[in-house]
Design a protein around this motif. Structure first.
Motif, short mmCIF file in Angstrom:
data_model
loop_
_atom_site.label_atom_id
_atom_site.label_comp_id
_atom_site.label_asym_id
_atom_site.label_seq_id
_atom_site.Cartn_x
_atom_site.Cartn_y
_atom_site.Cartn_z
N SER A 225 -50.63 -50.45 -77.96
CA SER A 225 -51.33 -50.48 -76.68
C SER A 225 -50.34 -50.68 -75.53
CB SER A 225 -52.38 -51.59 -76.70
OG SER A 225 -53.10 -51.62 -75.50
N ALA A 226 -49.32 -51.51 -75.79
CA ALA A 226 -48.29 -51.74 -74.76
C ALA A 226 -47.58 -50.43 -74.43
CB ALA A 226 -47.29 -52.79 -75.25
N LYS A 227 -47.32 -49.63 -75.47
CA LYS A 227 -46.68 -48.34 -75.25
C LYS A 227 -47.56 -47.44 -74.38
CE LYS A 227 -45.41 -44.10 -77.68
NZ LYS A 227 -45.54 -43.38 -78.96
N ALA A 228 -48.86 -47.42 -74.70
CA ALA A 228 -49.79 -46.59 -73.92
C ALA A 228 -49.76 -46.99 -72.45
CB ALA A 228 -51.20 -46.72 -74.49
N VAL A 229 -49.74 -48.30 -72.20
CA VAL A 229 -49.71 -48.79 -70.82
C VAL A 229 -48.43 -48.34 -70.13
CG1 VAL A 229 -49.45 -50.89 -69.46
CG2 VAL A 229 -51.26 -50.75 -71.17
N LEU A 230 -47.31 -48.46 -70.86
CA LEU A 230 -46.02 -48.09 -70.26
C LEU A 230 -45.93 -46.59 -70.01
CD1 LEU A 230 -43.29 -50.31 -71.95
CD2 LEU A 230 -44.10 -50.37 -69.59
N GLN A 231 -46.60 -45.80 -70.86
CA GLN A 231 -46.57 -44.35 -70.65
C GLN A 231 -47.17 -43.98 -69.30
OE1 GLN A 231 -48.34 -43.22 -74.42
NE2 GLN A 231 -46.44 -42.19 -75.04
N VAL A 232 -48.20 -44.71 -68.90
CA VAL A 232 -48.78 -44.48 -67.57
C VAL A 232 -47.86 -45.04 -66.49
CG1 VAL A 232 -50.71 -45.01 -66.04
CG2 VAL A 232 -51.14 -44.45 -68.45
N LEU A 233 -47.46 -46.30 -66.68
CA LEU A 233 -46.69 -46.99 -65.63
C LEU A 233 -45.37 -46.28 -65.31
CD1 LEU A 233 -46.46 -49.59 -63.81
CD2 LEU A 233 -44.99 -50.49 -65.62
N THR A 234 -44.67 -45.85 -66.37
CA THR A 234 -43.33 -45.27 -66.13
C THR A 234 -43.43 -43.94 -65.38
OG1 THR A 234 -43.42 -44.37 -68.39
CG2 THR A 234 -42.16 -46.40 -68.06
N LYS A 235 -44.56 -43.26 -65.51
CA LYS A 235 -44.75 -42.05 -64.69
C LYS A 235 -44.84 -42.42 -63.22
CE LYS A 235 -47.37 -39.53 -68.08
NZ LYS A 235 -48.79 -39.46 -68.43
N ILE A 236 -45.54 -43.50 -62.95
CA ILE A 236 -45.72 -43.94 -61.55
C ILE A 236 -44.40 -44.34 -60.93
CG2 ILE A 236 -46.85 -45.65 -60.06
CD1 ILE A 236 -49.04 -45.85 -62.23
N ILE A 237 -43.57 -45.06 -61.72
CA ILE A 237 -42.32 -45.57 -61.15
C ILE A 237 -41.14 -44.65 -61.44
CG2 ILE A 237 -43.08 -47.99 -61.11
CD1 ILE A 237 -41.59 -48.44 -63.74
N ASN A 238 -41.44 -43.47 -62.01
CA ASN A 238 -40.39 -42.45 -62.22
C ASN A 238 -39.21 -42.94 -63.05
OD1 ASN A 238 -41.19 -39.96 -60.90
ND2 ASN A 238 -41.26 -41.23 -59.04
#
Lengths: 254, 254, 254, 254
Positions: C201-214
């Protein structure tokens, strides 16, 4: 009365570079037993009482019929030999009841300690194993890396990841908050089943501590208490076995 | 509103060297029953209400349909004879809910008491035994050693190590915190089963207290209440026995 | 020590319009796992420790035998590319224990964030479903309406009335109290069974977040942890099944 | 952020001798349902939000995907006719969590009320009976004796010693602490089973209140909700009966 109030019961003692030693109620009451034994045998003198609004709203009743507001107490002892140091010994009836209260209380204790020039402290406690312990080890944790080696030399044991839950309460906070003030320290945790008060574990802790502070003490009072507790523990086990046997008998008959 | 707020409901009374007597809710409601009975029979007059943020956020409903914010109340009584003393009587709906709140509340009560010149106080409560009590003793604990002898003279009993848990709450703290202000005092604890409110125990406590303060009061109201409670207790025991018998019958038949 | 105390462990970093990213312990430890993974992989640098009287009175024991007072920690990372932003990353051992403490703690964290110029923040957490999750969605909630569309674009999911209980704790309060200071933000909640720590689940969250912060990061460490947890979960299910079968067998025989 | 923080969401309204009406979450949610219905039907306008550190550290999620920090909200309504009065209506997500917090919160609410000139207030709530209620009475308690007669005239009921436990929470404290400021008031408590939210009881409360404030409102929305709840309650009873019958059947067969 402030959140924590200190009342000096004698003139403030003049101490030279003293070490603070703490033993408050906790698992197996190991720390409290150890410090009380030390106070008794080296004849340390009480000089201050500390009351705190985070202690229970309670008085105890003394044997003479008078009351005593629950407190923590400071004792001091002045070095007798060259290789000894002055000591401040802290014990008491309770630790703070709330998390916030614990922080406030320990901060105040450190304020007082610093007023007397404390730059080194040792905290004593028990490490509950939940099973019988033949020869209790004394686990240790320190504020500074260089102390680890020193404490091993005195017989303290470092086990990786033990205690797994860290150190909760006064013995932990004194190190943690002390370190923020550049006070060096270590916590000594005697292994204990944790079911009953454990003078045997307290003795083990003192055997390490007294080497560090260069004081020889008799352990006979603690050993006597340990025998009594052992006897009680034995009785309890007997009772348990009898009741188990009875249950089995019943099963057999039925 | 401060943490504790005092509202004077009459002009502040002028009192001469008054004694504070406290009886708040507790085990068997012994203290509260005793002080309320004393207030009623000597016709003490309410002069102040105390509200505290550590009381429950609650109003009670008076018989006339109006509300009453939960509180503690101060009453006074002026000495009628040479061998009597002015009195301040404290009772109320609740004690503080939290440990810290209890300390703050009792400190405030002592502030008020000192404002009126109180240097002596008596606190009343129950000592729960967990079993029936034929003739309740009144246990005692004092702030000063010299008071022990005096209180024995008046019929109070001192049993070593009883109550084992000391005195918790207002009755204990008033002594403990009072002593720090050089206020002398004693706590009187009437033995009680502790299951129901106990007017019999309250009477026993008052029999000791009224000797100390040289006031004769009728106990008829308390005795009437005691009879009612005894009747209720009897009914409860009957019901218990019936249900036990039924269980046994069932076992026999089955 | 104030209620919350900040200790800078390096010189205060100079940051340009940084984004605050928070991941503290919570359901499935999703937020903490995610932020710790981000810190490790982008090599963010710790610059401050935060202690709070509303944390437990506890020290943890480091592998080298020294103690560590429980805390929250701030890390920073400076943008490497034009389309990136400076980051402040917040993680730690605990959230505040009490409601009031949580408010005080988050206010202090926002004070610090504003000192560094934070006007945008993302909080990470888990959304406990109580059942297995094949491919965890990442639910989202934002401070401002215009952010909803943006976050959907990055793969976050908005489900009406989910989570039904809102967001409790640091991840919620940072948005709620942040909004009162005109800080924009969003909370990303990875779906999780909620029984065990959940690196998937942490990975899923980071997959979204890292797109936002490039920022592109490897997820291999998280994936390895996820495999381990999956294995443990599998073992637990096996044990449960065996014990169920045994119970059934017994029933059959008996 | 102070312990309680008020944020005006419009210009402060100018109100003439307004009445404060409170309905916060509680037994059967009667008070909250009633005030919300009143706000909706008379189109009262929100003018302030109140946040408090004694509320849970929580945000709710709005239907549009944005978050809302839990709060209490003030609405106002200006009199349309000669025999009406300006109103301030208070409702919200939570009451304070702790006793002390409740006192602090209500004191702040009274501060705000007094700023707008409030000298009269009505608090709305439920009185849980623990059994079905055909036609809920509206019990009442007042700050001043002369109000009892008035409230009876409007259909409110006074039963001696009911509610036996008094009034706990905001509805009680607003009266109790209000009286200390010479604010007159009454609490209206709709009888309710107390198991589910109870729009029928809310309607009963409003039928009394709207007579006092000379406002006619349609109850159709509340009546519709009441029907829905009645249906749910019916379903729950059915399910219970079926399961009871099954148990009996099993007993018979076995």
């Amino acid at each position: 009365m402030d959140f924590v109030t200190v009342r000096y019961t004698t003139k403030k003692p003049k101490l030279k570079n003293p070490i603070l030693i703490e033993g408050l109620p906790g698992i197996g009451n190991v720390g409290k037993l150890a410090v009380e034994h030390l106070i008794d045998t080296i004849k340390a003198k009480k000089f201050a009482e500390l009351h705190c609004k985070d202690f229970p709203p309670q008085v105890f009743i003394n044997p003479d019929g008078t009351v005593k507001l629950v407190n923590n107490e400071f004792h001091y002892w002045k070095a007798k030999k060259r290789n000894q140091r002055d000591l401040i010994l802290l014990t008491g009836d309770y630790q703070g009841l709330s998390s916030t209260g614990q922080y406030d209380l320990i901060e105040k204790i450190l304020d007082i300690a610093e007023e007397f020039g404390v730059k080194e402290l040792y905290t004593l406690g028990g490490y509950g194993l939940g099973h019988e312990v033949e020869e209790p080890h004394v686990l240790c944790a320190t504020t500074h890396k260089e102390l680890v080696k020193t404490m091993k030399k005195y017989g303290a044991v470092f086990k990786k990841n033990e205690p797994g839950g860290g150190i909760v309460g006064a013995s932990g906070l004194l190190l943690g908050l002390g370190e923020l003030r550049d006070i060096k320290g270590a916590c000594f945790m005697g292994e204990t089943p944790g079911y009953l008060v454990d003078p045997k574990s307290a003795k083990a802790v003192l055997q390490v501590l007294t080497k560090i502070i260069n004081i020889k003490v008799s352990f006979s009072a603690l050993e006597k208490k340990a025998k009594e507790i052992e006897y009680i523990a034995h009785q309890l086990r007997e009772m348990e076995n009898v009741s188990k046997e009875k249950t089995e008998e019943l099963k057999y008959i039925g």
